[in-house]
Design an enzyme around this catalytic site. Structure first.
Site, PDB file in Angstrom:
ATOM      1  N   GLU A   1       0.815  -1.221   0.000  1.00 44.36           N
ATOM      2  CA  GLU A   1       0.000   0.000   0.000  1.00 44.36           C
ATOM      3  C   GLU A   1       0.847   1.269   0.000  1.00 44.36           C
ATOM      4  O   GLU A   1       0.442   2.304   0.543  1.00 44.36           O
ATOM      5  CB  GLU A   1      -0.971  -0.003   1.191  1.00 44.36           C
ATOM      6  CG  GLU A   1      -1.908  -1.210   1.212  1.00 44.36           C
ATOM      7  CD  GLU A   1      -2.775  -1.283   2.464  1.00 44.36           C
ATOM      8  OE1 GLU A   1      -2.791  -0.305   3.240  1.00 44.36           O
ATOM      9  OE2 GLU A   1      -3.428  -2.323   2.673  1.00 44.36           O
TER      10      GLU A   1
ATOM     11  N   GLU B   1      -5.585  -8.099   0.213  1.00 42.90           N
ATOM     12  CA  GLU B   1      -6.314  -7.810   1.451  1.00 42.90           C
ATOM     13  C   GLU B   1      -7.731  -7.423   1.072  1.00 42.90           C
ATOM     14  O   GLU B   1      -7.950  -6.756   0.055  1.00 42.90           O
ATOM     15  CB  GLU B   1      -5.699  -6.649   2.249  1.00 42.90           C
ATOM     16  CG  GLU B   1      -4.388  -6.943   2.934  1.00 42.90           C
ATOM     17  CD  GLU B   1      -3.882  -5.760   3.748  1.00 42.90           C
ATOM     18  OE1 GLU B   1      -4.731  -4.951   4.226  1.00 42.90           O
ATOM     19  OE2 GLU B   1      -2.659  -5.628   3.898  1.00 42.90           O
TER      20      GLU B   1
END
Length: 344
Positions: free
Chosen positions: A179, A271
């Site tokens: 991320e 995720e």
């Protein structure tokens, strides 16, 4: 999307970016390529301090997920020096030996300069940009700096754990620096350029110095500017947290992940909060290689007596059962013998 287009898009070469990849990594990558576009793997991340997720999912669905998500967070030197301990490496070895697939991320606590202002900016949240003044650009700009030396120290500390996994024959879907483009983690706080250099440094040190040849490199930067190059990436991951009980296929994000490179790469939902509906995935052609539901509140609730039960707050109970029992999904008991899977 017609069947010809689908077959072409999901026909990925299993050759790994590390030319010295070990056979177990090649076997796992071959399997992932063989099923890509045809089946999707169930997956679950476990918590840092406790791991009831697997038991609860088994109780609800009758199955364990195929992919088990772990975190090297508490092996970070700036955490171990403050007393943190971790057993994820040991659990991962047992999971692989029991027939499952292992993926690791690393919530990398900053090597130094932790603000330690509880609660939001405490040392225990030192992977967040708001909890540290550690400057990744300064580190990468000056190989003679303390910051750079500490970067190497930390990479070497995690290499010790990865070496244990390699010695045990465990291939790892390795997802570091995740991320990054969001900027909320320190490794992404100074923009794409130093983070890309950090990715390449980590790849070079782990691959060429430490000879960690069991890794399948999963890049999860989530923006094309942060992509380090096809020669450093085996699989592309997206982390997606839609609103509660939103079971969309996340087609737009799947398409975005495909656009990061001109090469055909496997794309995974590395995720997620709510699970995508497999029927919608099939209808839209958003055929994620695997999903990995985040832990804690996304899975269970705890009552006043400390009992933990399935929550249903994010993915309703019947939707979870549908996902785990759907003909398109694969659970742990449906995996082949990956230690002897044919390499191509």
């Amino acid at each position: 999307m017609n069947m010809t287009e689908r077959s072409f898009r999901f026909d990925v070469d299993p050759t790994l970016v590390n030319p010295n990849a070990e056979d177990n990594a090649k076997r796992l990558m071959t399997y992932l390529c063989d099923i890509y576009g045809k089946r999707t793997l169930t997956g679950q991340q476990i918590g840092v301090l406790s791991a009831p997720e697997m038991t609860i999912i088994r109780e609800v669905t009758g199955h364990y997920p195929a992919v088990y998500g772990f975190d090297f967070m508490n092996y970070s030197p700036s955490r171990t020096e403050r007393g943190s301990t971790c057993s994820d490496t040991d659990i991962a070895i047992d999971w692989w030996n029991g027939g499952g697939i292992v993926t690791f991320c690393w919530h990398w606590n900053a090597p130094k300069d932790l603000l330690d202002i509880p609660p939001e900016r405490s040392w225990s949240r030192g992977f967040y940009t708001e909890a540290t003044s550690f400057d990744v650009k300064k580190a990468m700009d000056d190989p003679d700096s303390e910051e750079y030396r500490l970067i190497l120290r930390d990479i070497d500390a995690i290499a010790v754990q990865l070496r244990r996994l390699q010695t045990a024959g465990v291939p790892v879907l390795w997802r570091p620096l995740h991320e990054a483009s969001g900027g909320w983690f320190w490794w992404g706080a100074r923009g794409a350029e130093p983070c890309v250099r950090l990715w390449k440094l980590m790849y070079d040190r782990m691959t060429n110095l430490h000879k960690l040849n069991h890794l399948i490199w999963v890049w999860n930067g989530q923006h094309a500017d942060w992509y380090p190059g096809d020669e450093y990436v085996d699989i592309i991951g997206e982390d997606i947290y839609p609103p509660k009980k939103n079971y969309d296929s996340q087609y737009e994000r799947f398409q975005a992940a495909l656009s990061y490179t001109g090469r055909k790469k496997i794309v995974a939902l590395t995720e997620n909060g709510p699970l995508p509906d497999p029927d919608l995935m099939l209808a839209d052609g958003a055929l994620w290689s695997w999903s990995c539901t985040w832990y804690g509140d996304f899975v269970y609730v705890t009552d006043d007596e400390g009992n933990r039960t399935y929550s249903g707050e994010y993915t309703e109970r019947e939707q979870l059962i549908k996902f785990y029992r759907h003909p398109f999904t694969l659970t742990k008991d449906e995996l082949p013998d990956l230690k002897n899977y044919p390499i191509r």
